[in-house]
Motif scaffolding. Structure first.
Motif, PDB file in Angstrom:
ATOM      1  N   THR B  63    -165.228  49.813  49.201  1.00 17.98           N
ATOM      2  CA  THR B  63    -165.114  48.363  49.269  1.00 17.98           C
ATOM      3  C   THR B  63    -164.076  48.006  50.319  1.00 17.98           C
ATOM      4  O   THR B  63    -162.992  48.599  50.342  1.00 17.98           O
ATOM      5  CB  THR B  63    -164.686  47.770  47.912  1.00 17.98           C
ATOM      6  OG1 THR B  63    -165.623  48.168  46.905  1.00 17.98           O
ATOM      7  CG2 THR B  63    -164.648  46.242  47.979  1.00 17.98           C
ATOM      8  N   VAL B  64    -164.414  47.058  51.165  1.00 20.59           N
ATOM      9  CA  VAL B  64    -163.450  46.568  52.141  1.00 20.59           C
ATOM     10  C   VAL B  64    -163.098  45.131  51.785  1.00 20.59           C
ATOM     11  O   VAL B  64    -163.980  44.333  51.468  1.00 20.59           O
ATOM     12  CB  VAL B  64    -163.982  46.692  53.587  1.00 20.59           C
ATOM     13  CG1 VAL B  64    -165.299  45.990  53.784  1.00 20.59           C
ATOM     14  CG2 VAL B  64    -162.946  46.199  54.586  1.00 20.59           C
ATOM     15  N   PHE B  65    -161.805  44.848  51.801  1.00 15.81           N
ATOM     16  CA  PHE B  65    -161.295  43.513  51.530  1.00 15.81           C
ATOM     17  C   PHE B  65    -160.646  42.972  52.794  1.00 15.81           C
ATOM     18  O   PHE B  65    -159.931  43.708  53.484  1.00 15.81           O
ATOM     19  CB  PHE B  65    -160.247  43.556  50.409  1.00 15.81           C
ATOM     20  CG  PHE B  65    -160.786  43.986  49.079  1.00 15.81           C
ATOM     21  CD1 PHE B  65    -160.772  45.325  48.705  1.00 15.81           C
ATOM     22  CD2 PHE B  65    -161.309  43.058  48.202  1.00 15.81           C
ATOM     23  CE1 PHE B  65    -161.269  45.734  47.469  1.00 15.81           C
ATOM     24  CE2 PHE B  65    -161.804  43.445  46.961  1.00 15.81           C
ATOM     25  CZ  PHE B  65    -161.791  44.786  46.598  1.00 15.81           C
ATOM     26  N   LEU B  66    -160.884  41.693  53.053  1.00 14.08           N
ATOM     27  CA  LEU B  66    -160.304  41.060  54.223  1.00 14.08           C
ATOM     28  C   LEU B  66    -159.487  39.843  53.798  1.00 14.08           C
ATOM     29  O   LEU B  66    -159.997  38.964  53.107  1.00 14.08           O
ATOM     30  CB  LEU B  66    -161.400  40.637  55.202  1.00 14.08           C
ATOM     31  CG  LEU B  66    -160.951  39.853  56.442  1.00 14.08           C
ATOM     32  CD1 LEU B  66    -160.011  40.686  57.299  1.00 14.08           C
ATOM     33  CD2 LEU B  66    -162.163  39.401  57.253  1.00 14.08           C
ATOM     34  N   ASN B  67    -158.246  39.799  54.234  1.00 15.29           N
ATOM     35  CA  ASN B  67    -157.381  38.647  54.003  1.00 15.29           C
ATOM     36  C   ASN B  67    -157.022  38.084  55.380  1.00 15.29           C
ATOM     37  O   ASN B  67    -156.115  38.561  56.053  1.00 15.29           O
ATOM     38  CB  ASN B  67    -156.121  39.065  53.244  1.00 15.29           C
ATOM     39  CG  ASN B  67    -155.206  37.903  52.941  1.00 15.29           C
ATOM     40  OD1 ASN B  67    -155.198  36.889  53.649  1.00 15.29           O
ATOM     41  ND2 ASN B  67    -154.423  38.030  51.885  1.00 15.29           N
ATOM     42  N   SER B  69    -155.766  35.190  56.322  1.00 21.67           N
ATOM     43  CA  SER B  69    -154.484  34.495  56.499  1.00 21.67           C
ATOM     44  C   SER B  69    -153.358  35.496  56.732  1.00 21.67           C
ATOM     45  O   SER B  69    -152.411  35.224  57.462  1.00 21.67           O
ATOM     46  CB  SER B  69    -154.197  33.607  55.294  1.00 21.67           C
ATOM     47  OG  SER B  69    -154.114  34.388  54.116  1.00 21.67           O
ATOM     48  N   ALA B  70    -153.467  36.650  56.110  1.00 18.89           N
ATOM     49  CA  ALA B  70    -152.449  37.688  56.281  1.00 18.89           C
ATOM     50  C   ALA B  70    -152.790  38.644  57.410  1.00 18.89           C
ATOM     51  O   ALA B  70    -152.006  39.549  57.718  1.00 18.89           O
ATOM     52  CB  ALA B  70    -152.283  38.481  54.981  1.00 18.89           C
ATOM     53  N   LYS B  71    -153.971  38.487  58.003  1.00 19.87           N
ATOM     54  CA  LYS B  71    -154.456  39.400  59.046  1.00 19.87           C
ATOM     55  C   LYS B  71    -154.378  40.847  58.532  1.00 19.87           C
ATOM     56  O   LYS B  71    -153.803  41.734  59.186  1.00 19.87           O
ATOM     57  CB  LYS B  71    -153.673  39.230  60.342  1.00 19.87           C
ATOM     58  CG  LYS B  71    -153.843  37.879  61.015  1.00 19.87           C
ATOM     59  CD  LYS B  71    -153.297  37.909  62.436  1.00 19.87           C
ATOM     60  CE  LYS B  71    -153.445  36.576  63.130  1.00 19.87           C
ATOM     61  NZ  LYS B  71    -152.574  35.529  62.558  1.00 19.87           N
ATOM     62  N   HIS B  72    -154.996  41.054  57.408  1.00 21.65           N
ATOM     63  CA  HIS B  72    -154.900  42.345  56.728  1.00 21.65           C
ATOM     64  C   HIS B  72    -156.241  42.695  56.123  1.00 21.65           C
ATOM     65  O   HIS B  72    -156.921  41.850  55.535  1.00 21.65           O
ATOM     66  CB  HIS B  72    -153.836  42.260  55.625  1.00 21.65           C
ATOM     67  CG  HIS B  72    -153.725  43.506  54.805  1.00 21.65           C
ATOM     68  ND1 HIS B  72    -152.990  44.607  55.200  1.00 21.65           N
ATOM     69  CD2 HIS B  72    -154.286  43.840  53.617  1.00 21.65           C
ATOM     70  CE1 HIS B  72    -153.099  45.555  54.292  1.00 21.65           C
ATOM     71  NE2 HIS B  72    -153.871  45.114  53.314  1.00 21.65           N
ATOM     72  N   LEU B  73    -156.619  43.955  56.282  1.00 22.58           N
ATOM     73  CA  LEU B  73    -157.782  44.439  55.547  1.00 22.58           C
ATOM     74  C   LEU B  73    -157.464  45.779  54.901  1.00 22.58           C
ATOM     75  O   LEU B  73    -156.530  46.476  55.331  1.00 22.58           O
ATOM     76  CB  LEU B  73    -159.042  44.514  56.416  1.00 22.58           C
ATOM     77  CG  LEU B  73    -159.129  45.447  57.614  1.00 22.58           C
ATOM     78  CD1 LEU B  73    -160.581  45.792  57.892  1.00 22.58           C
ATOM     79  CD2 LEU B  73    -158.566  44.768  58.840  1.00 22.58           C
ATOM     80  N   SER B  74    -158.215  46.075  53.871  1.00 23.77           N
ATOM     81  CA  SER B  74    -157.994  47.324  53.163  1.00 23.77           C
ATOM     82  C   SER B  74    -159.329  47.933  52.781  1.00 23.77           C
ATOM     83  O   SER B  74    -160.312  47.218  52.556  1.00 23.77           O
ATOM     84  CB  SER B  74    -157.114  47.112  51.937  1.00 23.77           C
ATOM     85  OG  SER B  74    -157.719  46.213  51.037  1.00 23.77           O
TER      86      SER B  74
END
Lengths: 114, 113
Positions: B63-67, B69-74
């Motif tokens: 699973t990939v998560f994208l935030n 506003s924080a310019k962050h993915l995991s």
């Protein structure tokens, strides 16, 4: 099935030699890329080509040139190999963006320059 | 100037547990993100991607998560398996259909049996 092949898996060359690395893709992709991968530095783009006879410099083009005479083949040339060009070289191809950004990679060529 | 950053060079987890690999980016014009997996002496293989219009994409154990506003993915891997041991690269593409991908430096994941 998608296939990108590279002419050699391992190559040892001497300083000052002219080195040719060949890449062939069978997917009829317009775009082709050459990267080098070094520990701690990730994948760095050397050159890419978006059409036959078209090329564009990447982030680290110095000491390299490329040739794309046919759509399926993209060659990387080290004009005069140096020890700091010892690296893993990766070729990739992709369709024009808009449909997919995915790049398909070959198995890599581990080049050692002595 | 490194536009895509993977700040953890390595990560070690136990088999069966969750692996979380992180990626930060600086360019707000990136609109598509990909994860690649690379085994030694092989080329990278595509794993999963996400468009900037989404905040989550799932494919089996990955699973990939994208935030934005924080310019962050995991990237989450659940459950982790020893065969997942590899180097994982985060990559980003620019808005407007750039042909190029910008890669992070990679995170080496080791899954211990």
């Amino acid at each position: 099935d998608v296939k990108v092949t590279q002419s050699s898996r391992y190559l040892v060359k001497r300083t000052g030699e002219k080195v040719f690395l060949e890449c062939v893709q069978d997917m009829d992709h317009e775009n082709m890329f050459w990267y080098r991968q070094d520990p701690g530095l990730g994948l760095r783009l050397i050159y890419f080509s978006y059409d036959v006879k078209m090329k564009e410099k990447g982030d680290i083009p110095e000491g390299y040139s490329v040739s794309r005479e046919k759509k399926e083949r993209f060659s990387l040339i080290l004009e005069s190999a140096s020890t700091n060009q010892t690296s893993m070289y990766l070729c990739a191809s992709s369709v024009p963006s808009g449909s997919s950004y995915e790049q398909y990679f070959g198995p890599g060529t581990r080049l050692t320059v002595t | 100037d490194q536009q895509v950053k993977q700040n953890s060079p390595s990560l070690s987890v136990q088999e069966g547990r969750i692996s979380i690999l992180n990626c930060d980016y600086t360019n707000s014009m990136f609109d598509y993100f990909l994860w690649y997996k690379k085994y030694p002496a092989e080329g990278p293989t595509f794993l999963i991607s996400i468009s900037s219009i989404k905040d989550k994409n799932e494919d089996g154990r990955f699973t990939v998560f994208l935030n934005k506003s924080a310019k962050h993915l995991s990237l989450h891997i659940v459950p982790s398996q020893p065969g997942d041991s590899a180097v994982y690269f985060c990559a980003a593409s620019l808005q407007g259909g750039s042909e190029k991908l910008v890669f992070g430096k990679g995170t080496k994941l080791t899954v211990n049996p």
